[in-house]
Enzyme design. Structure first.
Site, PDB file in Angstrom:
ATOM      1  N   HIS A  55       4.672 -29.302  39.600  1.00  0.00           N
ATOM      2  CA  HIS A  55       3.330 -28.738  39.406  1.00  0.00           C
ATOM      3  C   HIS A  55       2.319 -29.869  39.597  1.00  0.00           C
ATOM      4  O   HIS A  55       2.419 -30.896  38.916  1.00  0.00           O
ATOM      5  CB  HIS A  55       3.151 -28.222  37.974  1.00  0.00           C
ATOM      6  N   GLY A  73      10.502 -25.295  29.493  1.00  0.00           N
ATOM      7  CA  GLY A  73       9.620 -24.279  30.051  1.00  0.00           C
ATOM      8  C   GLY A  73       9.886 -23.931  31.499  1.00  0.00           C
ATOM      9  O   GLY A  73       9.028 -23.361  32.175  1.00  0.00           O
ATOM     10  N   GLN A  74      11.087 -24.257  31.997  1.00  0.00           N
ATOM     11  CA  GLN A  74      11.404 -23.928  33.396  1.00  0.00           C
ATOM     12  C   GLN A  74      11.746 -22.450  33.516  1.00  0.00           C
ATOM     13  O   GLN A  74      12.650 -21.958  32.819  1.00  0.00           O
ATOM     14  CB  GLN A  74      12.587 -24.779  33.893  1.00  0.00           C
ATOM     15  N   ASN A  80       8.959 -29.107  34.789  1.00  0.00           N
ATOM     16  CA  ASN A  80       9.572 -28.481  33.623  1.00  0.00           C
ATOM     17  C   ASN A  80      11.068 -28.345  33.885  1.00  0.00           C
ATOM     18  O   ASN A  80      11.476 -27.989  34.989  1.00  0.00           O
ATOM     19  CB  ASN A  80       8.954 -27.100  33.383  1.00  0.00           C
ATOM     20  N   HIS A 132      10.679 -27.867  41.347  1.00  0.00           N
ATOM     21  CA  HIS A 132       9.286 -27.839  41.803  1.00  0.00           C
ATOM     22  C   HIS A 132       8.448 -28.742  40.938  1.00  0.00           C
ATOM     23  O   HIS A 132       8.705 -28.895  39.747  1.00  0.00           O
ATOM     24  CB  HIS A 132       8.728 -26.411  41.797  1.00  0.00           C
ATOM     25  N   ASP A 158       0.054 -22.026  42.907  1.00  0.00           N
ATOM     26  CA  ASP A 158       0.754 -21.312  41.841  1.00  0.00           C
ATOM     27  C   ASP A 158       0.089 -19.944  41.654  1.00  0.00           C
ATOM     28  O   ASP A 158      -1.137 -19.821  41.647  1.00  0.00           O
ATOM     29  CB  ASP A 158       0.689 -22.114  40.537  1.00  0.00           C
TER      30      ASP A 158
HETATM   31  P1  AMP Z   1       8.138 -23.263  35.789  1.00  0.00           P
HETATM   32  O1  AMP Z   1       7.789 -22.368  34.628  1.00  0.00           O
HETATM   33  O2  AMP Z   1       7.888 -24.711  35.568  1.00  0.00           O
HETATM   34  O3  AMP Z   1       9.534 -22.974  36.294  1.00  0.00           O
HETATM   35  O4  AMP Z   1       7.122 -22.888  36.935  1.00  0.00           O
HETATM   36  C1  AMP Z   1       7.245 -21.757  37.739  1.00  0.00           C
HETATM   37  C2  AMP Z   1       5.882 -21.489  38.302  1.00  0.00           C
HETATM   38  O5  AMP Z   1       6.017 -20.682  39.438  1.00  0.00           O
HETATM   39  C3  AMP Z   1       4.943 -20.766  37.330  1.00  0.00           C
HETATM   40  O6  AMP Z   1       3.789 -21.564  37.117  1.00  0.00           O
HETATM   41  C4  AMP Z   1       4.621 -19.469  38.066  1.00  0.00           C
HETATM   42  O7  AMP Z   1       3.285 -19.079  37.911  1.00  0.00           O
HETATM   43  C5  AMP Z   1       4.931 -19.819  39.500  1.00  0.00           C
HETATM   44  N1  AMP Z   1       5.340 -18.721  40.349  1.00  0.00           N
HETATM   45  C6  AMP Z   1       6.303 -17.798  40.103  1.00  0.00           C
HETATM   46  N2  AMP Z   1       6.427 -16.955  41.142  1.00  0.00           N
HETATM   47  C7  AMP Z   1       5.524 -17.356  42.072  1.00  0.00           C
HETATM   48  C8  AMP Z   1       5.156 -16.891  43.364  1.00  0.00           C
HETATM   49  N3  AMP Z   1       5.760 -15.826  43.944  1.00  0.00           N
HETATM   50  N4  AMP Z   1       4.184 -17.550  44.037  1.00  0.00           N
HETATM   51  C9  AMP Z   1       3.582 -18.620  43.476  1.00  0.00           C
HETATM   52  N5  AMP Z   1       3.885 -19.110  42.275  1.00  0.00           N
HETATM   53  C10 AMP Z   1       4.830 -18.485  41.575  1.00  0.00           C
END
Ligand code: AMP
Ligand code: ZN
Length: 113
Positions: free
Chosen positions: A101, A92-93, A86, A99, A29
């Site tokens: 986490h 919180g998505q 999420n 994906h 992440d």
């Molecule tokens: P969510 O908020 O559950 O949709 O998670 C999205 C996650 O993607 C967040 O924790 C971000 O830090 C991560 N994220 C967004 N863009 C990137 C990227 N280019 N490379 C790696 N992680 C990313």
């Protein structure tokens, strides 16, 4: 499609990839919330949990297998870790490509914020 995770999957933007096969990719992440914070992502664009169906759900088995292996490789299998999805605005998505986490390496509080 303007999807950041599809771009990572298609190698259009870089990521620190730790695992990849035909169905699944896992990478660090970009904004880690724990010492170990990886994202496990199906390569097929599935927008959220709400879009899992009979046709695409086979990949969930692969995701849990990858999660097990990554937890072991990072030595958090016995200590404990958290696998989080999420969903939607209040969940919180922020990236609308399913994906998981995988968080670990510190005590994780409950309930989450
Ligand atoms: P969510 O908020 O559950 O949709 O998670 C999205 C996650 O993607 C967040 O924790 C971000 O830090 C991560 N994220 C967004 N863009 C990137 C990227 N280019 N490379 C790696 N992680 C990313
Ligand atoms: Zn996508």
């Amino acid at each position: 499609m303007d999807c950041v995770f599809c771009k990572i999957i298609n190698k259009e933007i870089p990521a620190k990839v730790v695992y990849e096969d035909d169905q699944v990719i896992a990478f660090h992440d970009a904004n880690p919330q724990a010492p170990i914070h990886l994202l496990i992502v199906p390569k097929e664009h599935i927008a959220s949990i709400l879009d899992i169906d009979e046709e695409n759900s086979e990949v969930l088995k692969d995701i849990f297998r990858v999660a097990q292996n990554i937890a072991k490789e990072n030595n958090i299998d016995k200590k404990g870790f958290r696998l989080v999805v999420n969903t939607g605005e209040e969940g919180g998505q922020t990236v609308h490509h399913l994906h998981f986490h995988l968080l670990g390496g510190r005590f994780l509080t409950w309930p989450p914020g």
